[in-house]
Design a protein around this motif. Sequence first.
Motif, PDB file in Angstrom:
ATOM      1  N   ARG A 170      20.993 -54.215 -15.202  1.00 53.82           N
ATOM      2  CA  ARG A 170      20.037 -54.870 -14.310  1.00 53.82           C
ATOM      3  C   ARG A 170      19.671 -53.968 -13.131  1.00 53.82           C
ATOM      4  N   SER A 171      20.648 -53.275 -12.571  1.00 54.38           N
ATOM      5  CA  SER A 171      20.375 -52.394 -11.440  1.00 54.38           C
ATOM      6  C   SER A 171      19.357 -51.324 -11.800  1.00 54.38           C
ATOM      7  N   TRP A 227      13.686 -48.485 -14.193  1.00 52.56           N
ATOM      8  CA  TRP A 227      13.911 -47.512 -15.265  1.00 52.56           C
ATOM      9  C   TRP A 227      13.570 -48.127 -16.616  1.00 52.56           C
ATOM     10  N   SER A 228      13.283 -47.283 -17.574  1.00 54.78           N
ATOM     11  CA  SER A 228      13.129 -47.751 -18.949  1.00 54.78           C
ATOM     12  C   SER A 228      14.529 -47.974 -19.525  1.00 54.78           C
ATOM     13  N   TYR A 229      14.616 -48.793 -20.558  1.00 55.61           N
ATOM     14  CA  TYR A 229      15.907 -48.984 -21.222  1.00 55.61           C
ATOM     15  C   TYR A 229      16.395 -47.678 -21.840  1.00 55.61           C
ATOM     16  N   ASP A 230      15.492 -46.860 -22.340  1.00 54.65           N
ATOM     17  CA  ASP A 230      15.896 -45.568 -22.923  1.00 54.65           C
ATOM     18  C   ASP A 230      16.585 -44.695 -21.879  1.00 54.65           C
ATOM     19  N   ALA A 265      17.929 -45.623 -19.008  1.00 62.00           N
ATOM     20  CA  ALA A 265      19.170 -46.261 -18.563  1.00 62.00           C
ATOM     21  C   ALA A 265      20.276 -46.051 -19.586  1.00 62.00           C
ATOM     22  N   GLU A 266      19.954 -46.185 -20.849  1.00 59.67           N
ATOM     23  CA  GLU A 266      20.950 -45.983 -21.910  1.00 59.67           C
ATOM     24  C   GLU A 266      21.532 -44.571 -21.854  1.00 59.67           C
ATOM     25  N   ARG A 267      20.676 -43.582 -21.698  1.00 64.59           N
ATOM     26  CA  ARG A 267      21.156 -42.193 -21.636  1.00 64.59           C
ATOM     27  C   ARG A 267      22.069 -41.964 -20.439  1.00 64.59           C
ATOM     28  N   LEU A 268      21.641 -42.428 -19.269  1.00 64.82           N
ATOM     29  CA  LEU A 268      22.445 -42.232 -18.067  1.00 64.82           C
ATOM     30  C   LEU A 268      23.781 -42.960 -18.165  1.00 64.82           C
ATOM     31  N   LEU A 269      23.753 -44.212 -18.571  1.00 65.17           N
ATOM     32  CA  LEU A 269      24.984 -44.992 -18.619  1.00 65.17           C
ATOM     33  C   LEU A 269      25.965 -44.433 -19.640  1.00 65.17           C
ATOM     34  N   ALA A 270      25.475 -43.957 -20.763  1.00 62.60           N
ATOM     35  CA  ALA A 270      26.358 -43.345 -21.761  1.00 62.60           C
ATOM     36  C   ALA A 270      27.001 -42.088 -21.194  1.00 62.60           C
ATOM     37  N   ARG A 271      26.211 -41.254 -20.553  1.00 61.04           N
ATOM     38  CA  ARG A 271      26.727 -40.016 -19.960  1.00 61.04           C
ATOM     39  C   ARG A 271      27.762 -40.331 -18.878  1.00 61.04           C
ATOM     40  N   GLN A 272      27.471 -41.319 -18.066  1.00 62.41           N
ATOM     41  CA  GLN A 272      28.388 -41.734 -17.004  1.00 62.41           C
ATOM     42  C   GLN A 272      29.703 -42.253 -17.593  1.00 62.41           C
ATOM     43  N   ALA A 273      29.625 -43.039 -18.637  1.00 62.36           N
ATOM     44  CA  ALA A 273      30.839 -43.586 -19.258  1.00 62.36           C
ATOM     45  C   ALA A 273      31.713 -42.475 -19.824  1.00 62.36           C
TER      46      ALA A 273
END
Length: 189
Positions: free
Chosen positions: A155-156, A163-166, A168-176
């Motif tokens: 949501r943030s 941001w686009s979901y694409d 966000a998905e890339r950033l969050l995966a990299r962060q995890a």
Amino acid sequence: MEAARDLFVTHGYAQVTMGHVARSAGVATKTLYASVGTKTELLHALLAADVADSRTTGLYDEVVRCEDLASAVACLAHGTRGNTERFASSIDLLYACMASDDKAREVWDYVVTQYRQALREVAQHLVATGVVAPPLDVDGTADRLWLCFGLSAWRSLVVDCGWSYDDAERLLARQAVNLLEDPVPAGGA
């Protein structure tokens, strides 16, 4: 239930009465109460159906088939993104109504509990297979997965930041992956 979802999202949970839902669904108000109970019970049933319809079981099976941390996290990022994107209107509905309705807050807590449990099961697998950095245990891994893939993370980025979901998905995966490969100890020490 679809009539209720549409009205809740369009007008806000607090503004919609059971009479509104009944009229929109083309049934008598008494019939609505007899079939779903109160407005809060209707909201709970609507969101419980979303939780049951989420793809967490299949997602867990996909993550388990991954052979390394990066691919498991990428799979998890994609799956949680899919559910978050699919149920965006329900998530928005909960965000909008939980502050003003105690029962809606209970529904939110239920959704969060179910989601966190699904991430905890993934954490158990990741720890058991040894792909996360020591000294991470199941709790630490689950907390990091929640930070990266919980409802607030999506949501943030998507709602608050546009941001686009694409992306966000890339950033969050990299962060995890970063948090699970080189974890900061609990308490930030």
